[in-house]
Design an enzyme around this catalytic site. Structure first.
Site, PDB file in Angstrom:
ATOM      1  CE  LYS A  15      -1.978  -1.126   3.856  1.00 55.32           C
ATOM      2  NZ  LYS A  15      -1.146  -2.331   4.087  1.00 55.32           N
ATOM      3  CB  SER A  16       3.577   2.458   2.210  1.00 57.86           C
ATOM      4  OG  SER A  16       2.796   2.332   3.369  1.00 57.86           O
ATOM      5  CG  ASP A  86       0.478   4.955   4.051  1.00 55.59           C
ATOM      6  OD1 ASP A  86      -0.414   4.121   3.766  1.00 55.59           O
ATOM      7  OD2 ASP A  86       1.670   4.629   4.197  1.00 55.59           O
ATOM      8  CD  GLU A  87       0.495   2.897   8.205  1.00 60.00           C
ATOM      9  OE1 GLU A  87      -0.425   2.136   8.557  1.00 60.00           O
ATOM     10  OE2 GLU A  87       1.594   2.494   7.789  1.00 60.00           O
ATOM     11  CB  ALA A  88      -6.537   5.845   5.779  1.00 58.80           C
ATOM     12  CD  GLN A  89      -4.052   1.418   9.192  1.00 56.41           C
ATOM     13  OE1 GLN A  89      -4.229   1.740   8.033  1.00 56.41           O
ATOM     14  NE2 GLN A  89      -2.839   1.184   9.691  1.00 56.41           N
TER      15      GLN A  89
HETATM   16  N1  LIG Z   1      13.440  -7.076  -0.554  1.00 49.26           N
HETATM   17  C1  LIG Z   1      12.321  -6.920  -1.275  1.00 49.26           C
HETATM   18  N2  LIG Z   1      12.318  -7.138  -2.603  1.00 49.26           N
HETATM   19  C2  LIG Z   1      11.208  -6.982  -3.339  1.00 49.26           C
HETATM   20  N3  LIG Z   1      10.042  -6.596  -2.833  1.00 49.26           N
HETATM   21  C3  LIG Z   1       9.972  -6.386  -1.523  1.00 49.26           C
HETATM   22  C4  LIG Z   1      11.087  -6.522  -0.669  1.00 49.26           C
HETATM   23  N4  LIG Z   1      10.708  -6.225   0.587  1.00 49.26           N
HETATM   24  C5  LIG Z   1       9.397  -5.910   0.517  1.00 49.26           C
HETATM   25  N5  LIG Z   1       8.962  -6.016  -0.758  1.00 49.26           N
HETATM   26  C6  LIG Z   1       7.608  -5.765  -1.275  1.00 49.26           C
HETATM   27  O1  LIG Z   1       7.068  -4.705  -0.556  1.00 49.26           O
HETATM   28  C7  LIG Z   1       5.776  -5.053  -0.109  1.00 49.26           C
HETATM   29  C8  LIG Z   1       5.465  -4.286   1.143  1.00 49.26           C
HETATM   30  O2  LIG Z   1       5.408  -2.939   0.758  1.00 49.26           O
HETATM   31  P1  LIG Z   1       4.804  -1.796   1.707  1.00 49.26           P
HETATM   32  O3  LIG Z   1       4.443  -0.686   0.776  1.00 49.26           O
HETATM   33  O4  LIG Z   1       5.749  -1.497   2.801  1.00 49.26           O
HETATM   34  O5  LIG Z   1       3.503  -2.556   2.270  1.00 49.26           O
HETATM   35  P2  LIG Z   1       2.256  -2.029   3.102  1.00 49.26           P
HETATM   36  O6  LIG Z   1       2.274  -0.526   3.097  1.00 49.26           O
HETATM   37  O7  LIG Z   1       1.061  -2.604   2.410  1.00 49.26           O
HETATM   38  O8  LIG Z   1       2.412  -2.616   4.467  1.00 49.26           O
HETATM   39  C9  LIG Z   1       5.839  -6.569   0.064  1.00 49.26           C
HETATM   40  O9  LIG Z   1       4.594  -7.172  -0.072  1.00 49.26           O
HETATM   41  C10 LIG Z   1       6.710  -6.958  -1.100  1.00 49.26           C
HETATM   42  O10 LIG Z   1       5.918  -7.083  -2.272  1.00 49.26           O
HETATM   43  C1  LIG Z   2      -3.254  -5.641  12.412  1.00 50.14           C
HETATM   44  C2  LIG Z   2      -2.900  -4.423  13.189  1.00 50.14           C
HETATM   45  C3  LIG Z   2      -1.903  -3.571  12.745  1.00 50.14           C
HETATM   46  N1  LIG Z   2      -1.572  -2.483  13.459  1.00 50.14           N
HETATM   47  C4  LIG Z   2      -0.500  -1.605  12.980  1.00 50.14           C
HETATM   48  C5  LIG Z   2       0.819  -2.251  12.672  1.00 50.14           C
HETATM   49  C6  LIG Z   2       1.426  -1.288  11.667  1.00 50.14           C
HETATM   50  O1  LIG Z   2       2.090  -0.245  12.397  1.00 50.14           O
HETATM   51  C7  LIG Z   2       0.217  -0.715  10.934  1.00 50.14           C
HETATM   52  C8  LIG Z   2       0.008  -1.313   9.564  1.00 50.14           C
HETATM   53  O2  LIG Z   2       1.014  -0.839   8.710  1.00 50.14           O
HETATM   54  P1  LIG Z   2       1.296  -1.460   7.235  1.00 50.14           P
HETATM   55  O3  LIG Z   2       2.039  -0.341   6.558  1.00 50.14           O
HETATM   56  O4  LIG Z   2      -0.029  -1.746   6.605  1.00 50.14           O
HETATM   57  O5  LIG Z   2       2.119  -2.689   7.418  1.00 50.14           O
HETATM   58  O6  LIG Z   2      -0.904  -1.027  11.751  1.00 50.14           O
HETATM   59  C9  LIG Z   2      -2.255  -2.165  14.613  1.00 50.14           C
HETATM   60  O7  LIG Z   2      -1.992  -1.149  15.257  1.00 50.14           O
HETATM   61  N2  LIG Z   2      -3.240  -2.992  15.067  1.00 50.14           N
HETATM   62  C10 LIG Z   2      -3.590  -4.111  14.393  1.00 50.14           C
HETATM   63  O8  LIG Z   2      -4.495  -4.845  14.846  1.00 50.14           O
END
Ligand SMILES: Nc1ncnc2c1ncn2[C@@H]1O[C@H](COP(=O)(O)OP(=O)(O)O)[C@@H](O)[C@H]1O
Ligand SMILES: Cc1cn([C@H]2C[C@H](O)[C@@H](COP(=O)(O)O)O2)c(=O)[nH]c1=O
Length: 228
Positions: A15-16, A86-89
């Protein structure tokens, strides 16, 4: 027509990264975005991706008013062509209402990113209001996977690899933490319901209770498998 779009998914599904890509593509065409976040792992006022990209953002803490902030920003002669959150939850429902007003009254696109449900598979307040108000809800195309290989749809909170179901809704953290730390693991619904994390599945596979399997006992024997 400007839109309120909710990009949702589990933790670690990109997402990020997508938020940063949208920002990059639009700013490369001369557009200017306002970027907001709340409680990013990288610290206050940061929007970060696990791919290593990070950008500055306005921290939208509790009580922050998106609509008032953007009206003040624009009326001081500043530009804002679109909004990323981001982190809109973690936002309150009323803050999502303010974002909808930004779309309708200020005519700006708002792209919100967040996980839908918490570690107990309950909607976060911000995500609930986004589902109620968004013009579109987009599920990210890059699938996060459960340890069994199925699509991960749920977020588990873990301590020492074991799934926990008690605790505060908000605990900032990450996946792939050291075993003794509070962390998170994405699971398919089946394994979230059964509280079978990767560590629990591994322990069950090694348990003398289920191995070795006696073939004379037939199919009723519980066998260690990905469907445990
Ligand atoms: N070393 C890596 N090489 C390639 N892709 C990676 C690597 N580390 C993380 N990722 C990709 O980044 C994604 C996580 O991205 P991020 O934007 O931080 O996720 P979110 O915001 O949804 O928590 C993983 O699902 C994976 O697809
Ligand atoms: C399930 C869950 C998650 N969180 C927190 C943990 C992380 O700081 C964020 C999610 O970030 P991401 O970029 O999507 O990986 O949410 C939380 O506080 N409580 C929960 O139940």
């Amino acid at each position: 027509m400007p839109e309120l779009v909710f990009f949702s998914g589990t933790m670690d599904c990109g997402k990020s990264t997508l938020a940063l890509q949208i920002e990059h593509n639009r700013s490369a065409r001369g557009l200017q975005g306002m970027i907001f976040t709340r409680d990013d792992r990288a610290g206050e006022g940061k929007l970060s991706s696990r791919l290593g990209l990070v950008t500055d953002a306005v921290e939208a803490a509790e009580g922050f008013d998106f609509y008032a902030y953007l009206v003040a920003h624009l009326s001081q002669g500043n530009r804002a062509d679109y909004v990323i959150v981001d982190e809109a939850q973690f936002l309150a429902g009323e803050q999502i209402d303010q974002l909808a007003r930004v779309v309708d009254d200020l005519e700006l696109d708002v792209f919100a990113f967040g996980i839908t449900t918490d570690f107990r598979s309950k909607l976060f307040p911000g995500s609930q209001r986004l589902v109620e108000l968004a013009d579109r809800v987009e599920v990210l195309q890059v699938e996060a996977l459960c340890w069994c290989g199925a699509r991960a749809t749920h977020n588990a909170r873990t301590i020492g690899g074991e799934m926990v179901v008690e605790g505060a809704q908000v605990v900032v953290g990450d996946v792939n933490q050291a075993p003794d730390e509070v962390g998170y693991e994405v699971l398919c619904r089946r394994h979230h319901r059964r509280r079978t994390t990767a560590a629990a599945a591994h322990a069950a596979a090694l348990s003398p209770d289920v191995l070795p399997v006696d073939p004379s006992l037939g199919d009723s024997v519980s066998r260690p498998s990905s469907r445990s």
